[in-house]
Motif scaffolding. Structure first.
Motif, PDB file in Angstrom:
ATOM      1  N   GLU A  11       0.507  -1.223   0.123  1.00  0.00           N
ATOM      2  CA  GLU A  11       0.366  -0.134  -0.238  1.00  0.00           C
ATOM      3  C   GLU A  11       1.023   1.247   0.257  1.00  0.00           C
ATOM      4  OE1 GLU A  11      -0.488  -2.521   2.564  1.00  0.00           O
ATOM      5  OE2 GLU A  11      -1.863  -3.334   1.623  1.00  0.00           O
ATOM      6  N   ARG A  14       1.805   1.880  -3.311  1.00  0.00           N
ATOM      7  CA  ARG A  14       1.158   2.294  -4.438  1.00  0.00           C
ATOM      8  C   ARG A  14       1.079   3.894  -3.759  1.00  0.00           C
ATOM      9  NH1 ARG A  14      -2.641  -0.743  -2.628  1.00  0.00           N
ATOM     10  NH2 ARG A  14      -1.833  -2.644  -3.867  1.00  0.00           N
ATOM     11  N   ALA A  15       0.860   3.793  -2.567  1.00  0.00           N
ATOM     12  CA  ALA A  15       0.374   5.564  -2.090  1.00  0.00           C
ATOM     13  C   ALA A  15       1.585   6.223  -2.924  1.00  0.00           C
ATOM     14  CB  ALA A  15       0.653   5.317  -1.285  1.00  0.00           C
ATOM     15  N   HIS A  17       3.614   5.816  -5.673  1.00  0.00           N
ATOM     16  CA  HIS A  17       3.706   5.833  -6.886  1.00  0.00           C
ATOM     17  C   HIS A  17       2.380   6.809  -7.901  1.00  0.00           C
ATOM     18  CE1 HIS A  17       7.673   3.291  -7.427  1.00  0.00           C
ATOM     19  NE2 HIS A  17       6.982   2.839  -6.673  1.00  0.00           N
ATOM     20  N   ASP A  18       1.214   6.445  -7.143  1.00  0.00           N
ATOM     21  CA  ASP A  18       0.337   7.481  -7.390  1.00  0.00           C
ATOM     22  C   ASP A  18       0.635   8.822  -7.426  1.00  0.00           C
ATOM     23  OD1 ASP A  18      -1.084   5.439  -8.029  1.00  0.00           O
ATOM     24  OD2 ASP A  18      -2.380   5.442  -5.626  1.00  0.00           O
ATOM     25  N   LEU A  19       1.420   9.335  -6.732  1.00  0.00           N
ATOM     26  CA  LEU A  19       1.372  11.027  -5.631  1.00  0.00           C
ATOM     27  C   LEU A  19       2.770  11.381  -7.087  1.00  0.00           C
ATOM     28  CD1 LEU A  19       2.648  11.116  -2.553  1.00  0.00           C
ATOM     29  CD2 LEU A  19       0.833  12.110  -3.567  1.00  0.00           C
ATOM     30  N   MET A  20       2.930  10.853  -7.891  1.00  0.00           N
ATOM     31  CA  MET A  20       3.811  10.964  -9.247  1.00  0.00           C
ATOM     32  C   MET A  20       5.047  12.131  -9.052  1.00  0.00           C
ATOM     33  SD  MET A  20       1.047  11.141 -12.603  1.00  0.00           S
ATOM     34  CE  MET A  20      -0.072  12.170 -12.094  1.00  0.00           C
ATOM     35  N   ASP A  52      11.392   4.317  -2.657  1.00  0.00           N
ATOM     36  CA  ASP A  52      11.324   3.129  -2.988  1.00  0.00           C
ATOM     37  C   ASP A  52      10.950   2.248  -3.307  1.00  0.00           C
ATOM     38  OD1 ASP A  52      13.174   2.979  -4.921  1.00  0.00           O
ATOM     39  OD2 ASP A  52      11.810   3.912  -6.679  1.00  0.00           O
ATOM     40  N   ALA A 119       1.920  10.150   2.885  1.00  0.00           N
ATOM     41  CA  ALA A 119       1.330  10.534   1.424  1.00  0.00           C
ATOM     42  C   ALA A 119      -0.088  10.803   2.079  1.00  0.00           C
ATOM     43  CB  ALA A 119       0.576   9.278   0.644  1.00  0.00           C
ATOM     44  N   GLU A 161      -1.345  15.753  -5.528  1.00  0.00           N
ATOM     45  CA  GLU A 161      -2.426  15.394  -5.946  1.00  0.00           C
ATOM     46  C   GLU A 161      -2.746  15.845  -5.907  1.00  0.00           C
ATOM     47  OE1 GLU A 161      -4.229  12.785  -3.082  1.00  0.00           O
ATOM     48  OE2 GLU A 161      -3.388  10.976  -3.782  1.00  0.00           O
TER      49      GLU A 161
END
Length: 164
Positions: A11, A14-15, A17-20, A52, A119, A161
């Motif tokens: 999780e 994922r959080a 990477h979702d932030l880019m 990461d 995040a 985000e």
């Protein structure tokens, strides 16, 4: 000593990477906080570090040329395991870091203070940290400054985000 993986590693990644944010260009809103942290805490090195799967990557940095290091030698990988600050007054005396190449090698890291960054969902994704080549401690005011600056970085992350 390599830090264990957090219980919520999937999780957390994922959080992150979702932030880019990984591998993006420098941004003044992060750089300004890092410069201020280095100045106010009298630290030669200050970083916004994102951890990461295999590395810690520096979104912002002062006093360090490298843009990333391996996760398995990362102080920040230890810091994200806890909700509050990780302060290592003398890394040579801490069994987690005494054999670390950043302690035993040319970098001569002795002091580390890292404030975990989150995040928007609460997953700890990295740190705002300061490092020094001399052992030291932080007083109450300095700890409060680091915590307040962490909140500014967390707000910048949340703004990223939201597309800000």
């Amino acid at each position: 000593m390599t830090a264990p993986l957090p219980d919520n590693e999937a999780e957390r990644l994922r959080a992150l990477h979702d932030l880019m944010l990984l591998d993006t260009s420098p941004e003044e809103r992060f750089d300004r906080v890092v410069r201020f942290a280095a100045e106010q805490l009298d630290a030669p090195i200050a970083l916004v570090s994102l951890v990461d799967e295999h590395r810690q990557w520096f979104k912002s940095r002062v006093g360090l040329e490298s843009s990333e290091t391996a996760r398995d030698v990362s102080f920040c990988a230890h810091a994200i395991l806890q909700p509050d600050l990780l302060v290592v007054e003398d890394a040579r005396q801490d069994p987690r870091f005494a054999d670390n190449p950043f302690v035993t090698g040319d970098a001569h890291i002795r002091f580390y203070a890292g404030a975990p960054l989150s995040a928007p969902g609460g997953e700890r994704i990295g740190t705002l940290c300061v490092l020094d080549t001399e052992p030291r401690a932080l007083g109450g005011t300095e700890l409060a400054v680091l915590k307040a600056l962490r909140e500014l970085v967390n707000e910048a992350i949340a703004g990223k985000e939201d597309g800000a």
